[in-house]
Design a protein around this motif. Structure first.
Motif, PDB file in Angstrom:
ATOM      1  N   GLU A   1      11.388 -39.776  13.301  1.00 43.15           N
ATOM      2  CA  GLU A   1      10.472 -38.943  13.763  1.00 43.15           C
ATOM      3  C   GLU A   1      10.961 -38.336  14.991  1.00 43.15           C
ATOM      4  O   GLU A   1      10.358 -37.276  15.452  1.00 43.15           O
ATOM      5  CB  GLU A   1       8.950 -39.846  14.103  1.00 43.15           C
ATOM      6  CG  GLU A   1       8.082 -40.390  13.130  1.00 43.15           C
ATOM      7  CD  GLU A   1       6.974 -40.743  13.584  1.00 43.15           C
ATOM      8  OE1 GLU A   1       6.638 -40.926  14.378  1.00 43.15           O
ATOM      9  OE2 GLU A   1       6.402 -41.377  12.261  1.00 43.15           O
ATOM     10  N   ILE A   2      11.514 -39.208  15.681  1.00 42.66           N
ATOM     11  CA  ILE A   2      12.189 -38.415  16.976  1.00 42.66           C
ATOM     12  C   ILE A   2      13.568 -37.837  16.789  1.00 42.66           C
ATOM     13  O   ILE A   2      14.038 -37.253  17.763  1.00 42.66           O
ATOM     14  CB  ILE A   2      12.125 -39.472  17.955  1.00 42.66           C
ATOM     15  CG1 ILE A   2      12.989 -40.771  17.786  1.00 42.66           C
ATOM     16  CG2 ILE A   2      10.913 -40.071  18.360  1.00 42.66           C
ATOM     17  CD1 ILE A   2      13.249 -41.773  18.937  1.00 42.66           C
ATOM     18  N   LEU A   3      14.274 -38.241  15.765  1.00 42.82           N
ATOM     19  CA  LEU A   3      15.789 -37.507  15.855  1.00 42.82           C
ATOM     20  C   LEU A   3      15.551 -36.144  15.402  1.00 42.82           C
ATOM     21  O   LEU A   3      14.895 -35.742  14.621  1.00 42.82           O
ATOM     22  CB  LEU A   3      16.366 -38.445  14.648  1.00 42.82           C
ATOM     23  CG  LEU A   3      17.104 -39.612  14.889  1.00 42.82           C
ATOM     24  CD1 LEU A   3      17.612 -40.375  13.797  1.00 42.82           C
ATOM     25  CD2 LEU A   3      18.007 -39.526  16.100  1.00 42.82           C
ATOM     26  N   VAL A   4      16.599 -35.455  15.988  1.00 46.51           N
ATOM     27  CA  VAL A   4      17.006 -33.909  15.838  1.00 46.51           C
ATOM     28  C   VAL A   4      18.388 -33.625  15.566  1.00 46.51           C
ATOM     29  O   VAL A   4      18.964 -34.661  16.108  1.00 46.51           O
ATOM     30  CB  VAL A   4      16.318 -33.057  16.980  1.00 46.51           C
ATOM     31  CG1 VAL A   4      14.755 -33.060  16.868  1.00 46.51           C
ATOM     32  CG2 VAL A   4      17.045 -33.327  18.101  1.00 46.51           C
ATOM     33  N   CYS A   5      18.636 -32.686  14.987  1.00 45.95           N
ATOM     34  CA  CYS A   5      20.115 -32.316  14.787  1.00 45.95           C
ATOM     35  C   CYS A   5      20.727 -32.088  16.104  1.00 45.95           C
ATOM     36  O   CYS A   5      20.222 -31.182  16.803  1.00 45.95           O
ATOM     37  CB  CYS A   5      20.210 -30.944  13.839  1.00 45.95           C
ATOM     38  SG  CYS A   5      21.757 -30.410  13.735  1.00 45.95           S
ATOM     39  N   PRO A   6      21.866 -32.582  16.213  1.00 43.32           N
ATOM     40  CA  PRO A   6      22.460 -32.615  17.664  1.00 43.32           C
ATOM     41  C   PRO A   6      23.156 -31.035  17.975  1.00 43.32           C
ATOM     42  O   PRO A   6      22.943 -30.713  19.201  1.00 43.32           O
ATOM     43  CB  PRO A   6      23.672 -33.512  17.577  1.00 43.32           C
ATOM     44  CG  PRO A   6      23.758 -33.804  16.278  1.00 43.32           C
ATOM     45  CD  PRO A   6      22.626 -33.731  15.505  1.00 43.32           C
ATOM     46  N   LEU A   7      23.235 -30.383  17.009  1.00 41.65           N
ATOM     47  CA  LEU A   7      23.712 -28.818  17.084  1.00 41.65           C
ATOM     48  C   LEU A   7      22.596 -27.876  17.305  1.00 41.65           C
ATOM     49  O   LEU A   7      22.480 -27.097  18.260  1.00 41.65           O
ATOM     50  CB  LEU A   7      24.613 -28.434  16.051  1.00 41.65           C
ATOM     51  CG  LEU A   7      25.638 -29.174  15.834  1.00 41.65           C
ATOM     52  CD1 LEU A   7      26.398 -28.798  14.480  1.00 41.65           C
ATOM     53  CD2 LEU A   7      26.789 -29.069  16.989  1.00 41.65           C
ATOM     54  N   THR A   8      21.454 -27.892  16.538  1.00 44.72           N
ATOM     55  CA  THR A   8      20.394 -26.998  16.468  1.00 44.72           C
ATOM     56  C   THR A   8      19.039 -27.398  17.284  1.00 44.72           C
ATOM     57  O   THR A   8      18.254 -26.807  17.216  1.00 44.72           O
ATOM     58  CB  THR A   8      20.113 -26.696  15.018  1.00 44.72           C
ATOM     59  OG1 THR A   8      19.518 -27.676  14.239  1.00 44.72           O
ATOM     60  CG2 THR A   8      21.222 -26.021  14.497  1.00 44.72           C
ATOM     61  N   LYS A   9      19.196 -28.874  17.449  1.00 44.23           N
ATOM     62  CA  LYS A   9      17.646 -29.455  17.907  1.00 44.23           C
ATOM     63  C   LYS A   9      16.667 -29.075  16.847  1.00 44.23           C
ATOM     64  O   LYS A   9      15.438 -29.377  17.471  1.00 44.23           O
ATOM     65  CB  LYS A   9      17.329 -28.780  19.326  1.00 44.23           C
ATOM     66  CG  LYS A   9      18.827 -29.122  20.160  1.00 44.23           C
ATOM     67  CD  LYS A   9      19.192 -30.385  20.578  1.00 44.23           C
ATOM     68  CE  LYS A   9      20.183 -30.376  21.483  1.00 44.23           C
ATOM     69  NZ  LYS A   9      21.491 -30.693  21.070  1.00 44.23           N
ATOM     70  N   THR A  10      16.838 -29.046  15.622  1.00 46.69           N
ATOM     71  CA  THR A  10      15.751 -28.815  14.739  1.00 46.69           C
ATOM     72  C   THR A  10      15.339 -30.031  13.986  1.00 46.69           C
ATOM     73  O   THR A  10      16.392 -31.062  14.214  1.00 46.69           O
ATOM     74  CB  THR A  10      16.153 -27.849  13.623  1.00 46.69           C
ATOM     75  OG1 THR A  10      17.340 -28.147  13.258  1.00 46.69           O
ATOM     76  CG2 THR A  10      16.364 -26.359  14.158  1.00 46.69           C
ATOM     77  N   THR A  11      14.637 -30.315  13.417  1.00 46.98           N
ATOM     78  CA  THR A  11      14.181 -31.437  12.709  1.00 46.98           C
ATOM     79  C   THR A  11      15.046 -31.837  11.492  1.00 46.98           C
ATOM     80  O   THR A  11      15.794 -30.921  11.114  1.00 46.98           O
ATOM     81  CB  THR A  11      12.731 -31.432  12.240  1.00 46.98           C
ATOM     82  OG1 THR A  11      12.563 -30.278  11.181  1.00 46.98           O
ATOM     83  CG2 THR A  11      11.663 -31.393  13.247  1.00 46.98           C
ATOM     84  N   LEU A  12      15.077 -33.136  11.034  1.00 48.16           N
ATOM     85  CA  LEU A  12      15.812 -33.394   9.833  1.00 48.16           C
ATOM     86  C   LEU A  12      15.220 -34.014   8.635  1.00 48.16           C
ATOM     87  O   LEU A  12      14.048 -34.522   8.956  1.00 48.16           O
ATOM     88  CB  LEU A  12      16.865 -34.759  10.465  1.00 48.16           C
ATOM     89  CG  LEU A  12      17.818 -34.259  11.570  1.00 48.16           C
ATOM     90  CD1 LEU A  12      18.134 -35.519  12.089  1.00 48.16           C
ATOM     91  CD2 LEU A  12      18.808 -33.552  11.078  1.00 48.16           C
ATOM     92  N   ASP A  13      15.623 -33.575   7.674  1.00 42.98           N
ATOM     93  CA  ASP A  13      14.969 -34.069   6.285  1.00 42.98           C
ATOM     94  C   ASP A  13      15.793 -35.658   6.027  1.00 42.98           C
ATOM     95  O   ASP A  13      16.859 -35.493   5.969  1.00 42.98           O
ATOM     96  CB  ASP A  13      15.189 -33.237   5.074  1.00 42.98           C
ATOM     97  CG  ASP A  13      14.149 -31.822   5.585  1.00 42.98           C
ATOM     98  OD1 ASP A  13      13.336 -32.131   5.999  1.00 42.98           O
ATOM     99  OD2 ASP A  13      14.802 -30.751   4.994  1.00 42.98           O
ATOM    100  N   TYR A  14      15.082 -36.394   5.602  1.00 46.00           N
ATOM    101  CA  TYR A  14      15.736 -37.542   5.041  1.00 46.00           C
ATOM    102  C   TYR A  14      15.904 -37.678   3.668  1.00 46.00           C
ATOM    103  O   TYR A  14      14.961 -37.562   2.838  1.00 46.00           O
ATOM    104  CB  TYR A  14      14.905 -39.152   5.547  1.00 46.00           C
ATOM    105  CG  TYR A  14      15.061 -40.271   4.996  1.00 46.00           C
ATOM    106  CD1 TYR A  14      16.606 -40.666   5.327  1.00 46.00           C
ATOM    107  CD2 TYR A  14      14.324 -40.969   4.261  1.00 46.00           C
ATOM    108  CE1 TYR A  14      16.955 -42.162   4.696  1.00 46.00           C
ATOM    109  CE2 TYR A  14      14.603 -42.166   3.755  1.00 46.00           C
ATOM    110  CZ  TYR A  14      16.020 -42.533   3.799  1.00 46.00           C
ATOM    111  OH  TYR A  14      16.341 -43.799   3.601  1.00 46.00           O
TER     112      TYR A  14
END
Length: 73
Positions: free
Chosen positions: A25-38
């Motif tokens: 829930e709190i992790l984001v892409c380090p490059l774009t700061k967008t949400t991630l899909d698992y």
């Protein structure tokens, strides 16, 4: 001294590719700061914006762009 096997384990401890849902829930892409899909099948966190898939190793997301796999699709 307490053995490691005596330590409490989370519900996903037996599944090496699994990540704690609260962490997802709190992790984001380090490059774009967008949400991630698992992606449970591949054991990856996918950034659609960066077109990268970050590996999960021993239940720990490796959030380094140089370790990520480029998405082909």
């Amino acid at each position: 001294m307490t053995e490691a096997k005596d330590q409490p384990r989370g519900p996903d401890a037996d599944e090496p590719g699994r990540v704690d849902p609260r962490l997802l829930e709190i992790l984001v892409c380090p490059l774009t700061k967008t949400t991630l899909d698992y992606d449970a099948a591949r054991g990856e966190l996918v950034s659609r914006a960066a077109r990268l898939a970050y590996p999960i190793r021993d239940g720990v997301p490796v959030m380094l762009p140089e370790e990520a796999r480029p998405l082909d699709d």
